[in-house]
Each structure stands twice: as structure tokens, then as C-alpha cells.
Design a protein around this motif. Structure first.
Motif, PDB file in Angstrom:
ATOM      1  N   ILE A 362       0.837  -1.207   0.000  1.00  0.00           N
ATOM      2  CA  ILE A 362       0.000   0.000   0.000  1.00  0.00           C
ATOM      3  C   ILE A 362       0.873   1.258   0.000  1.00  0.00           C
ATOM      4  CG2 ILE A 362      -1.667   1.283   1.370  1.00  0.00           C
ATOM      5  CD1 ILE A 362      -2.784  -1.438   2.310  1.00  0.00           C
ATOM      6  N   ILE A 363       1.966   1.183   0.817  1.00  0.00           N
ATOM      7  CA  ILE A 363       2.845   2.354   0.850  1.00  0.00           C
ATOM      8  C   ILE A 363       3.433   2.625  -0.523  1.00  0.00           C
ATOM      9  CG2 ILE A 363       5.054   3.184   1.785  1.00  0.00           C
ATOM     10  CD1 ILE A 363       4.351   1.759   4.413  1.00  0.00           C
ATOM     11  N   VAL A 397      -5.723  25.448  -6.402  1.00  0.00           N
ATOM     12  CA  VAL A 397      -6.041  24.024  -6.231  1.00  0.00           C
ATOM     13  C   VAL A 397      -4.819  23.156  -6.559  1.00  0.00           C
ATOM     14  CG1 VAL A 397      -7.493  22.152  -7.046  1.00  0.00           C
ATOM     15  CG2 VAL A 397      -8.484  24.405  -6.650  1.00  0.00           C
ATOM     16  N   ALA A 398      -4.154  23.532  -7.651  1.00  0.00           N
ATOM     17  CA  ALA A 398      -2.967  22.752  -8.037  1.00  0.00           C
ATOM     18  C   ALA A 398      -1.895  22.826  -6.958  1.00  0.00           C
ATOM     19  CB  ALA A 398      -2.439  23.296  -9.357  1.00  0.00           C
ATOM     20  N   SER A 399      -1.764  24.001  -6.361  1.00  0.00           N
ATOM     21  CA  SER A 399      -0.755  24.153  -5.299  1.00  0.00           C
ATOM     22  C   SER A 399      -1.103  23.268  -4.101  1.00  0.00           C
ATOM     23  CB  SER A 399      -0.678  25.621  -4.894  1.00  0.00           C
ATOM     24  OG  SER A 399       0.203  25.784  -3.808  1.00  0.00           O
ATOM     25  N   GLU A 400      -2.406  23.246  -3.777  1.00  0.00           N
ATOM     26  CA  GLU A 400      -2.847  22.416  -2.663  1.00  0.00           C
ATOM     27  C   GLU A 400      -2.651  20.940  -2.952  1.00  0.00           C
ATOM     28  OE1 GLU A 400      -3.534  25.479  -0.193  1.00  0.00           O
ATOM     29  OE2 GLU A 400      -3.761  23.361   0.275  1.00  0.00           O
ATOM     30  N   VAL A 401      -2.939  20.552  -4.198  1.00  0.00           N
ATOM     31  CA  VAL A 401      -2.738  19.148  -4.580  1.00  0.00           C
ATOM     32  C   VAL A 401      -1.264  18.776  -4.459  1.00  0.00           C
ATOM     33  CG1 VAL A 401      -2.880  17.514  -6.471  1.00  0.00           C
ATOM     34  CG2 VAL A 401      -4.786  19.036  -6.013  1.00  0.00           C
ATOM     35  N   GLU A 406       2.965  16.023  -1.409  1.00  0.00           N
ATOM     36  CA  GLU A 406       4.166  16.051  -0.556  1.00  0.00           C
ATOM     37  C   GLU A 406       3.865  15.504   0.841  1.00  0.00           C
ATOM     38  OE1 GLU A 406       5.344  20.098  -0.648  1.00  0.00           O
ATOM     39  OE2 GLU A 406       6.147  20.029  -2.712  1.00  0.00           O
ATOM     40  N   GLY A 407       2.671  15.921   1.348  1.00  0.00           N
ATOM     41  CA  GLY A 407       2.293  15.394   2.663  1.00  0.00           C
ATOM     42  C   GLY A 407       2.117  13.889   2.665  1.00  0.00           C
ATOM     43  N   THR A 408       1.517  13.375   1.561  1.00  0.00           N
ATOM     44  CA  THR A 408       1.339  11.931   1.434  1.00  0.00           C
ATOM     45  C   THR A 408       2.688  11.228   1.437  1.00  0.00           C
ATOM     46  OG1 THR A 408      -0.694  12.282   0.187  1.00  0.00           O
ATOM     47  CG2 THR A 408       0.310  10.121   0.038  1.00  0.00           C
ATOM     48  N   SER A 409       3.595  11.827   0.712  1.00  0.00           N
ATOM     49  CA  SER A 409       4.933  11.237   0.656  1.00  0.00           C
ATOM     50  C   SER A 409       5.587  11.200   2.058  1.00  0.00           C
ATOM     51  CB  SER A 409       5.786  12.042  -0.307  1.00  0.00           C
ATOM     52  OG  SER A 409       7.094  11.541  -0.354  1.00  0.00           O
ATOM     53  N   GLN A 410       5.411  12.292   2.781  1.00  0.00           N
ATOM     54  CA  GLN A 410       5.966  12.342   4.131  1.00  0.00           C
ATOM     55  C   GLN A 410       5.285  11.313   5.048  1.00  0.00           C
ATOM     56  OE1 GLN A 410       5.539  16.403   5.344  1.00  0.00           O
ATOM     57  NE2 GLN A 410       7.064  17.195   3.817  1.00  0.00           N
ATOM     58  N   ALA A 411       3.947  11.225   4.806  1.00  0.00           N
ATOM     59  CA  ALA A 411       3.204  10.266   5.640  1.00  0.00           C
ATOM     60  C   ALA A 411       3.686   8.838   5.420  1.00  0.00           C
ATOM     61  CB  ALA A 411       1.719  10.391   5.356  1.00  0.00           C
ATOM     62  N   GLU A 424      -3.048   6.126  14.140  1.00  0.00           N
ATOM     63  CA  GLU A 424      -3.274   7.561  14.226  1.00  0.00           C
ATOM     64  C   GLU A 424      -3.113   8.221  12.852  1.00  0.00           C
ATOM     65  OE1 GLU A 424      -0.609   9.054  17.125  1.00  0.00           O
ATOM     66  OE2 GLU A 424      -1.591   8.020  18.801  1.00  0.00           O
ATOM     67  N   VAL A 425      -2.057   7.756  12.181  1.00  0.00           N
ATOM     68  CA  VAL A 425      -1.820   8.333  10.851  1.00  0.00           C
ATOM     69  C   VAL A 425      -2.958   7.990   9.929  1.00  0.00           C
ATOM     70  CG1 VAL A 425      -0.293   8.267   8.853  1.00  0.00           C
ATOM     71  CG2 VAL A 425       0.678   8.317  11.140  1.00  0.00           C
ATOM     72  N   THR A 426      -3.498   6.752  10.115  1.00  0.00           N
ATOM     73  CA  THR A 426      -4.628   6.363   9.248  1.00  0.00           C
ATOM     74  C   THR A 426      -5.815   7.260   9.487  1.00  0.00           C
ATOM     75  OG1 THR A 426      -3.846   4.093   9.239  1.00  0.00           O
ATOM     76  CG2 THR A 426      -6.147   4.444   8.639  1.00  0.00           C
ATOM     77  N   ASN A 427      -6.044   7.553  10.796  1.00  0.00           N
ATOM     78  CA  ASN A 427      -7.157   8.454  11.091  1.00  0.00           C
ATOM     79  C   ASN A 427      -6.919   9.845  10.466  1.00  0.00           C
ATOM     80  OD1 ASN A 427      -8.516   6.481  12.559  1.00  0.00           O
ATOM     81  ND2 ASN A 427      -7.463   7.019  14.483  1.00  0.00           N
ATOM     82  N   ILE A 428      -5.650  10.286  10.630  1.00  0.00           N
ATOM     83  CA  ILE A 428      -5.328  11.587  10.043  1.00  0.00           C
ATOM     84  C   ILE A 428      -5.484  11.533   8.521  1.00  0.00           C
ATOM     85  CG2 ILE A 428      -3.467  13.258   9.643  1.00  0.00           C
ATOM     86  CD1 ILE A 428      -2.407  12.476  12.447  1.00  0.00           C
ATOM     87  N   ALA A 429      -5.042  10.370   7.984  1.00  0.00           N
ATOM     88  CA  ALA A 429      -5.156  10.197   6.527  1.00  0.00           C
ATOM     89  C   ALA A 429      -6.603  10.211   6.077  1.00  0.00           C
ATOM     90  CB  ALA A 429      -4.459   8.928   6.087  1.00  0.00           C
ATOM     91  N   ASN A 430      -7.471   9.569   6.887  1.00  0.00           N
ATOM     92  CA  ASN A 430      -8.891   9.561   6.519  1.00  0.00           C
ATOM     93  C   ASN A 430      -9.437  10.993   6.467  1.00  0.00           C
ATOM     94  OD1 ASN A 430      -9.379   6.857   6.097  1.00  0.00           O
ATOM     95  ND2 ASN A 430      -9.621   6.431   8.291  1.00  0.00           N
ATOM     96  N   LYS A 431      -9.066  11.790   7.492  1.00  0.00           N
ATOM     97  CA  LYS A 431      -9.521  13.185   7.484  1.00  0.00           C
ATOM     98  C   LYS A 431      -8.972  13.953   6.281  1.00  0.00           C
ATOM     99  CE  LYS A 431      -9.958  13.363  12.526  1.00  0.00           C
ATOM    100  NZ  LYS A 431      -9.473  13.986  13.771  1.00  0.00           N
ATOM    101  N   GLU A 432      -7.666  13.724   6.055  1.00  0.00           N
ATOM    102  CA  GLU A 432      -7.056  14.435   4.923  1.00  0.00           C
ATOM    103  C   GLU A 432      -7.659  13.997   3.602  1.00  0.00           C
ATOM    104  OE1 GLU A 432      -5.029  16.952   5.003  1.00  0.00           O
ATOM    105  OE2 GLU A 432      -4.970  16.932   7.205  1.00  0.00           O
TER     106      GLU A 432
END
Length: 545
Positions: A362-363, A397-401, A406-411, A424-432
Motif C-alpha cells: 500500500i505504501i 487548487v494545483a498548489s494544494e494538490v 508532498e504530505g502523502t509522501s511524508q506520511a 493515528e496516521v490512518t485516522n489523520i489520513a482519513n480526514k485528509e
């Protein structure tokens, strides 16, 4: 008798000159041609022309038994003669060698006078007698009029009387004396009367009646000829008087017409001058209009070039709009794919706790998705930059994407570092992921609006292109018309210049006409003065008692 005969010759020449003057007036009036008038005078002075080229002497003017008229020109040509008409007699001489024709012409040109010479009588060429002629130049035709007769004709009647008296004296002194008395009275009475009448005529009195004689001798012919001469003079002076009245009236009318014409010509001249000034001004205005038309044509040409540039730019805008529409379509597709990916990611994260064993896979998947999202965000930023003002929201929007990627990569990196905090990260990921889903929806909505904007831009650009095309057509019509306008203005300027030149020429002609009318008016005044003088002279003759 000799003096009386000379007077008869002189009166005959004067009468002939007056006859020529009267006949010449008919020529001037157009009633007769010059040739007809001259022939009429010849017939009157000598007689009709015969078939053999000679004239039978039948003149009503009595110049004696052997007297007749002759007409020369200044070179000695016989203009009129009973037998040798048309012959040049310049060198003619009498029996003594005298150049009689030359002397006659010389005396006539000097004002008129008598010439005596010896010449054969018409009835017998062998008989030479003394001949007397009176000669004078006619001022109208330049003819030298000569009236001549033989000296013996002056005393023919007197000689017959002397013979009768001599015979009577021989027969009876008493009877002779009585007969002589009555005969002398019969002769002297008409002569005295004629002499008195001649003096009256010389003083200008034509209002006298001369009783015609029935006697056929020279005295009777003299009296009758004198009576005819007075009648002719009366007729001539009467015609002259009537002509003077007519010419006076005509002269006065001519003067009045000349004055009216002068005034009219001056008014016409002033009008022509004003027209000339207007024509010059018109030519100047036409020239300025022509220059303005040329400048307008240049501006139209420049406008045509600018319009062509606008048309070219419009075509480039249409091409760019087509590219933008294509990019928007791609963005729509990618946005849909992003939404799907976000949903899948959420499902994966939700099942992450159950699939810890598959976390590595998955990673790896998340890393791939993150790279793809980052690439899409980069492409979206590029397209948003191309879209300009309308792409600003899309750029956010493109900047946010991109940040999300980048955040996904860090995660995922953190997941690798620690599995303990995956829940915890999964929960954070679900919110994100929920936020990402919303952002994806917003991105899709913005892309849709961008597409609509590009469609509207395409419609507007097509409308602008149509308008530019119509403007081009109108400018082409203007370009085609400006040549016609320029040519028309140029022709107008040319016509105006010609009109100004013609007007100046007409003005010059009017000035010349004015000068001519002034000359006519002056001539009419002089004619009027001459007629007045002539009338005074004619009034000296008394035509009626």
C-alpha cells in the motif's frame, strides 16, 4: 454762247456725279449690285449697249448735236464710251500731238476743269474741229467723268439766225428790222430767263418752275435740259433730305443702343469678375479637398493594415483558445481520476488496520499515487498559468494538490519509520482524504467553469473575427472607392482651373467689347454731327415756294 455751252458741260458732269452718288447709296443699301449700278449709270449717260459692243447715244442730257459723255479710270481705260468702251487710250493724241486723255485725267484729279483739243467730228472723220470737255473725278467709284462737245455746236443756232437776218435785210430793211426785233426777242427772252434761273439755282433755290419750250433748236434744248436738271436736282435733294432724317434717327438709336450696351456690358463684366473669383476659390478648395482625400486614403490604407494585424491576432487567439479547451478537457479527465484515486486511498486507509500485512504494498501504491498527483499538480499549475486571470483559482487548487502529494509522501515515510503510529496516521489520513475529496470536487467544479469560460471566449473570439472580417470588407470598399473619389476631386479641380481660365478670357473679351462699343458710340456721335452739317447744307436748297 461759248460760255453757256461750257456751263452746260459742267452742269452735265455735276449731274452725272450726283447720279452716281444716288445710285451708289442703293448699292450700299443692298438694292443693287455694283455692276448693275454702274451699268445703269452708263445707260443713262450714253445709252444701251448694242450687240456689236457699241452704244447708241440716247442720253436725256443734251450736250449739243455732237456732244456725248466719256468715262475713264485713272489709268486711261475707257470705262464708258459710245464706240471704244474697254480700250485704253492713255497715249491718245490729237492732230497737234497733245496727250488729251492724260491732260483730262490730270485736270479732273486737280479738282475739275476744261480741256480743249482738236478732234474729228463723229459724222465725218476727215473734218477736224475744236472740241471742249469738262472733266471731274467721281468720289464714289473713282471714275473720271468727261462731258464734251464741239465748239461749232455752240453757235449753230446763232449762225442760222444771222443768215436769216442777212437775207431779210437784203429783201427789206423794214421787214428785216421787224423780224429781227421779234426774232431777237424770241431768242433773248428764254436765255435771260434761263440765266436768271441759273443764278437762283446757284444760290440754292430749286423751288422755281421753268416752262418747257416747244422749239427744237439749241435754246429750246437748253431750256428743256435745264428744266430736267432742276427736276432731277429736286428729286435728288429730296431723297438726300429724307435719307438725312432716316440716318439721323438711326444714328440716335445707335447712340442709345451703344449706351445701353455699354451699361449692360459693364454689369456683365462685373458678374464675370465675381464668377472668376468664385472659380479661383473653387479651384483652391478643390485642391485642398484633393489633398485631404489623399491623406484620408493613406489613413484608410493604414487602418486596413491594422485591421489585418487584428485579424491575424484574432486567429492566434482562436488557436490559443483551442489549445486551452484541450487542456481543460485533460484537466477534467485528470480531476475525475484524482477523485477516484482519493476515494480508493480512503478505502485503503480505512482498511489499513486490517491489512497491516499489506502495508508495504500500500505504501508503494501511495508513493506512486503521490508522484502522479505531484505531476498532475505541476501540469495543472502550468495550465493555470497559461489560463491567466481565469486560472488563478485553478492554480490554488494545483498548489494544494502538490502540497497534498508532498504530505502523502511524508506520511508514507513516517509509516515506514514507524508502524506503531499507523492507526493515528490512518485516522489523520482519513480526514485528509476527506478534505482531498472535497478539494477534488472543487477542482472539478473550477475546471468545469474554466471550460465554460473558454467556450464563451471562443464564441466571443469568433464574433470578433466575424466583425473584423466585415470591417475588412468595408475597408476594401473604401479603398476601392477612394480612388474614384480622388479621381473625381482631381477632375473637379481641373475643371475649376479651366473654368477660372475661361472666365478670365471671357472677362478680357468683355473689356474688348466695351472698348469696341465706346468706339461705336463715338463714331455714332461723329456721324450725327456730320448728318447735322449735311442737313444744314441741304436746307440751303429751297424746294417749294
Amino acid at each position: 454762247m461759248d460760255q453757256l455751252g461750257k456751263t452746260t458741260l459742267q452742269n452735265g458732269v455735276e449731274m452725272a456725279i450726283q447720279l452716281i452718288d444716288s445710285t451708289n447709296k442703293q448699292v450700299e443699301q443692298g438694292d443693287l449690285t455694283l455692276a448693275e449700278a454702274q451699268e445703269r449709270v452708263k445707260v443713262y449717260l450714253i445709252g444701251e449697249m448694242n450687240a456689236d459692243g457699241k452704244r447708241t447715244i440716247s442720253s436725256p442730257v443734251d450736250l449739243g448735236a455732237n456732244g456725248y459723255f466719256v468715262v475713264y479710270d485713272e489709268e486711261g481705260l475707257e470705262v464708258a464710251h459710245p464706240t471704244i468702251e474697254g480700250k485704253n487710250v492713255w497715249e491718245a493724241k490729237d492732230v497737234d500731238g497733245k496727250l488729251l486723255v492724260q491732260e483730262q485725267i490730270k485736270v479732273a484729279q486737280s479738282g475739275g476743269g476744261f480741256v480743249e483739243y482738236k478732234w474729228a467730228i463723229p459724222t465725218d472723220e476727215n473734218v477736224i474741229e475744236k472740241k471742249i470737255t469738262f472733266n471731274k473725278v467721281d468720289p464714289n467709284w473713282g471714275w473720271i467723268i468727261s462731258a464734251g462737245t464741239y465748239e461749232m455746236d455752240f453757235n449753230t443756232g446763232a449762225n442760222n439766225v444771222l443768215k436769216a437776218l442777212a437775207i431779210t435785210l437784203i429783201l427789206s430793211l423794214l421787214i428785216g428790222a421787224i423780224i429781227s426785233y421779234f426774232f431777237a426777242r424770241r431768242i433773248s427772252k428764254p436765255i435771260v430767263a434761263v440765266t436768271s434761273h441759273v443764278q437762283e439755282v446757284a444760290n440754292g433755290n430749286l423751288a422755281l418752275e421753268v416752262t418747257k419750250q416747244r422749239r427744237s433748236d439749241e435754246i429750246g434744248e437748253l431750256v428743256n435740259g435745264f428744266s430736267s436738271m432742276i427736276e432731277n436736282l429736286k428729286d435728288l435733294i429730296g431723297k438726300v433730305n429724307r435719307s438725312v432724317v432716316s440716318v439721323t434717327s438711326t444714328s440716335q438709336n445707335l447712340s442709345a443702343v451703344a449706351e445701353e450696351t455699354t451699361a449692360s456690358s459693364e454689369e456683365v463684366g462685373r458678374a464675370i469678375q465675381e464668377i472668376s473669383q468664385g472659380a479661383v476659390q473653387q479651384a483652391s478648395d478643390a485642391e485642398r479637398t484633393f489633398n485631404a482625400t489623399v491623406e484620408l486614403a493613406n489613413q484608410i490604407k493604414l487602418l486596413s493594415e491594422k485591421t489585418q494585424q487584428m485579424s491575424h491576432a484574432s486567429e492566434q487567439v482562436v488557436a490559443s483558445n483551442n489549445v486551452g479547451m484541450s487542456s481543460v478537457e485533460i484537466l477534467k479527465v485528470k480531476s475525475n481520476e484524482t477523485e477516484i484515486s482519493v476515494t480508493q486511498t480512503k478505502n485503503v486507509i480505512e482498511s489499513l488496520s486490517e491489512k497491516v500485512k499489506e502495508i508495504g504494498t500500500i505504501i508503494e501504491t501511495i508513493n506512486q499515487i503521490s508522484e502522479q498527483t505531484n505531476l498532475l499538480a505541476l501540469n495543472a499549475s502550468i495550465e493555470a498559468a497559461r489560463a491567466g486571470e481565469h486560472g488563478k483559482g485553478f492554480a490554488v487548487v494545483a498548489s494544494e494538490v502538490r502540497k497534498l502529494a508532498e504530505g502523502t509522501s511524508q506520511a508514507t515515510e513516517k509509516v515506514r519509520q514507524t508502524l506503531s503510529g499507523i492507526i493515528e496516521v490512518t485516522n489523520i489520513a482519513n480526514k485528509e482524504m476527506e478534505k482531498t475529496k472535497n478539494l477534488a470536487k472543487e477542482q472539478l467544479f473550477a475546471v468545469t467553469e474554466t471550460g465554460d469560460s473558454f467556450s464563451q471566449i471562443e464564441i466571443s473570439v469568433k464574433g470578433i473575427a466575424t466583425i473584423i472580417s466585415e470591417v475588412n470588407e468595408n475597408i476594401d470598399l473604401l479603398i476601392n472607392s477612394k480612388d474614384d473619389v480622388s479621381n473625381a476631386v482631381e477632375r473637379i479641380a481641373s475643371v475649376s482651373e479651366e473654368s477660372a481660365a475661361s472666365t478670365e478670357q471671357i472677362s478680357s473679351s468683355i473689356d474688348e467689347q466695351l472698348r469696341a462699343i465706346v468706339v461705336v458710340s463715338s463714331a455714332a456721335n461723329e456721324l450725327n454731327e456730320l448728318i447735322t452739317d449735311l442737313k444744314r447744307e441741304v436746307e440751303k436748297f429751297k424746294l417749294e415756294e
